[in-house]
Design a protein around this motif. Structure first.
Motif, PDB file in Angstrom:
ATOM      1  N   HIS A   5       0.995  -1.360  -0.647  1.00 51.66           N
ATOM      2  CA  HIS A   5      -0.413   0.579  -0.217  1.00 51.66           C
ATOM      3  C   HIS A   5       1.118   1.220   0.317  1.00 51.66           C
ATOM      4  O   HIS A   5       0.238   2.511  -0.298  1.00 51.66           O
TER       5      HIS A   5
ATOM      6  N   THR B 266      -4.821 -10.561  -8.402  1.00 48.34           N
ATOM      7  CA  THR B 266      -4.325 -11.409  -7.299  1.00 48.34           C
ATOM      8  C   THR B 266      -5.993 -11.776  -6.503  1.00 48.34           C
ATOM      9  O   THR B 266      -6.026 -13.075  -6.306  1.00 48.34           O
TER      10      THR B 266
ATOM     11  N   ASP C   7       0.686  -1.924 -10.891  1.00 44.19           N
ATOM     12  CA  ASP C   7       1.290  -3.214  -9.968  1.00 44.19           C
ATOM     13  C   ASP C   7       1.341  -4.423 -10.446  1.00 44.19           C
ATOM     14  O   ASP C   7       0.917  -5.033 -11.764  1.00 44.19           O
TER      15      ASP C   7
ATOM     16  N   LYS D 142       6.076 -11.731  -1.937  1.00 46.83           N
ATOM     17  CA  LYS D 142       5.376 -13.030  -3.221  1.00 46.83           C
ATOM     18  C   LYS D 142       6.076 -13.798  -3.471  1.00 46.83           C
ATOM     19  O   LYS D 142       6.443 -14.208  -2.943  1.00 46.83           O
TER      20      LYS D 142
HETATM   21  N1  PLP Z   1      -1.845  -5.057  -4.918  1.00 49.31           N
HETATM   22  C1  PLP Z   1      -1.924  -6.140  -5.110  1.00 49.31           C
HETATM   23  C2  PLP Z   1      -2.150  -7.074  -6.196  1.00 49.31           C
HETATM   24  C3  PLP Z   1      -2.365  -7.385  -3.935  1.00 49.31           C
HETATM   25  O1  PLP Z   1      -2.198  -9.099  -4.237  1.00 49.31           O
HETATM   26  C4  PLP Z   1      -1.780  -6.838  -2.855  1.00 49.31           C
HETATM   27  C5  PLP Z   1      -1.867  -7.769  -1.160  1.00 49.31           C
HETATM   28  O2  PLP Z   1      -2.012  -8.729  -1.709  1.00 49.31           O
HETATM   29  C6  PLP Z   1      -1.599  -5.468  -2.644  1.00 49.31           C
HETATM   30  C7  PLP Z   1      -1.509  -4.614  -3.908  1.00 49.31           C
HETATM   31  C8  PLP Z   1      -1.671  -4.770  -1.647  1.00 49.31           C
HETATM   32  O3  PLP Z   1      -0.262  -4.850  -1.098  1.00 49.31           O
HETATM   33  P1  PLP Z   1      -0.357  -4.897   0.444  1.00 49.31           P
HETATM   34  O4  PLP Z   1      -1.021  -5.859   1.322  1.00 49.31           O
HETATM   35  O5  PLP Z   1       1.602  -5.242   0.398  1.00 49.31           O
HETATM   36  O6  PLP Z   1      -0.581  -3.855   1.015  1.00 49.31           O
END
Ligand code: PLP
Length: 412
Positions: free
Chosen positions: A72, A150, A177, A203
């Motif tokens: 985030h 995801t 992203d 990941k």
């Molecule tokens: N974007 C994608 C594609 C994700 O899979 C995730 C988390 O699973 C995020 C953003 C957010 O990442 P984080 O949980 O590390 O803040």
């Protein structure tokens, strides 16, 4: 807190979530060290090495910055550094995570226009091309996409999106992203003409949660010099004043040591080999799921607000064969069955952890994360155990999915 009367299952937990993912022992050990002065040349050399390793994996020699926080933070940094209040950005809808990136952009004061999509098939590139061609006044300042969604296991074709931007001769920045695609599916920052790529540690990188990174093109860095959104902690210009970078405050030393080892493992295997391994595991997983479902494929439409249509049998959520994710597979269970009950059985009875359905997919799908530190025996063990849990949960399926997965793995 642990209950002392609890019987803890023997053996390692089989962890098949799409993030965080399994952490190699050597990565954990690399972080098991005393405190260290983060201002020494020795530590700076390690930090520099992580920059080099990340850039090599991202295939870029442009700018890179790390943040001591989860994905985030890199999401917010990307938006806050290149846009100004009221700027219009074009978000290509992918599902759960594009929804949350959109929400963040709106909170920061940006105007978000969305190209909507059925989550099963993803965004129409023709629609993107048409919208950009229409925007003669170049009001759209950025095109944003979550490369691998995801929540659904659908990956979008970045080269086609880049081409749509170029064909329209549109100057918008291209923000991607890569959180659940980096170090598991092909990505080439420079060749794709990406301006800002956002990634996380937990990941494909096989690290603990708590680090994120942003690759930044020269064009995006130039845009950041005039972008007006307020920022402090995430201000790129303050971070690039020191080589390879400054962290506001204390540097996250232990995380950097873990990242250094994770990158060593990544490059020891070779990024292309890592990608090929993920392709094998994606294909094997899909073969098992297709076998369980016996060819079920229903006409279902999914958006944030609604899921329309009925699910007659187990099936892969993504129906576009060219957009299947090699890091995660989302699997529908038939109507009248609860995916979370099956996940609970998998965890409590067999010590296998699977991902849950997110947003409108809660209870309707389970997700198999097949990314990161993983090999064939782990993959087959997980698929066999899912079959046990499907049986225990009373979810109709055709037995023998593991044999179908073995066929794929032995042919590869
Ligand atoms: N974007 C994608 C594609 C994700 O899979 C995730 C988390 O699973 C995020 C953003 C957010 O990442 P984080 O949980 O590390 O803040």
């Amino acid at each position: 807190m642990r209950n002392d009367n609890e019987v803890r299952p023997r053996g390692r937990q089989f962890y098949f979530n799409p993030g965080p993912t399994n952490i190699p022992d050597s990565v954990l050990q690399a972080m098991h060290r005393p405190a260290e002065d983060f201002l020494t040349d020795a530590f700076k050399a390690v930090l520099r090495r992580t920059h080099t390793g990340l850039k090599k994996a991202l295939r870029t020699d442009q700018h890179l910055l790390l943040f001591g926080a989860n994905g985030h933070s890199a999401w917010e940094a990307a938006l806050a550094n290149v846009f100004s209040t009221g700027d219009k950005i074009l978000m290509l809808e992918t599902g759960y995570f594009s929804y949350h990136w959109t929400k963040m952009a709106q909170d920061l004061g940006l105007e978000v226009e969305t190209i909507w999509a059925n989550w099963r098939t993803g965004v129409s590139i023709a629609e993107v091309a048409e919208r950009l061609a229409q925007d003669k006044a170049h009001e759209i300042k950025g095109v944003l996409i979550v490369h691998n969604e995801t929540a659904t296991g659908l990956v979008h074709p970045l080269a086609e999106i880049r081409k749509a931007i170029d064909d329209a001769k549109h100057p918008a920045l291209f923000l991607v992203d890569t959180i659940s695609s980096f170090a598991s599916m092909p990505f080439d920052f420079d060749a794709l003409g990406v301006d800002v790529a956002v990634g996380g540690s937990q990941k494909g990188l096989m690290m603990i949660t708590g680090l994120s990174f942003t690759a930044i093109s020269k064009k995006a860095m130039a845009a950041s010099k005039v972008a007006g959104l307020r920022r402090s902690f995430f201000d790129w210009s303050a971070m690039v004043t020191v080589d390879p970078q400054r962290f506001p405050g204390t540097s996250p030393v232990h995380l950097i040591y873990g990242l250094d080892e994770a990158l060593r493992l990544l490059h020891e295997e070779g990024v292309d080999n890592v990608v090929a391994r993920h392709a094998r595991f994606g294909a094997a997983t899909r073969a098992a799921v297709r076998h369980w479902g016996g060819g079920a494929r229903d006409d279902i439409s999914i958006s944030w607000d609604a899921l329309q249509g009925s699910v007659s049998g187990i099936q892969i959520l993504c129906t576009d064969e060219s957009r299947l994710s090699d890091s995660v597979t989302a699997v529908f269970v038939p109507d009248g069955h609860d995916a979370n009950e099956m996940r609970r059985i998998a965890l409590d009875r067999y010590n296998l952890s699977l991902g849950q359905g997110l947003g409108p997919l809660a209870g309707r799908v389970f997700r198999i994360g097949h990314l990161g530190d993983m090999n064939e025996p782990m993959m087959l063990g997980a698929l066999a155990t899912i079959e046990l849990a499907l049986k225990a949960a009373g979810i109709p399926h055709r037995q023998g999915g593991v044999a179908a997965a073995m066929e794929v793995l032995s042919a590869a």
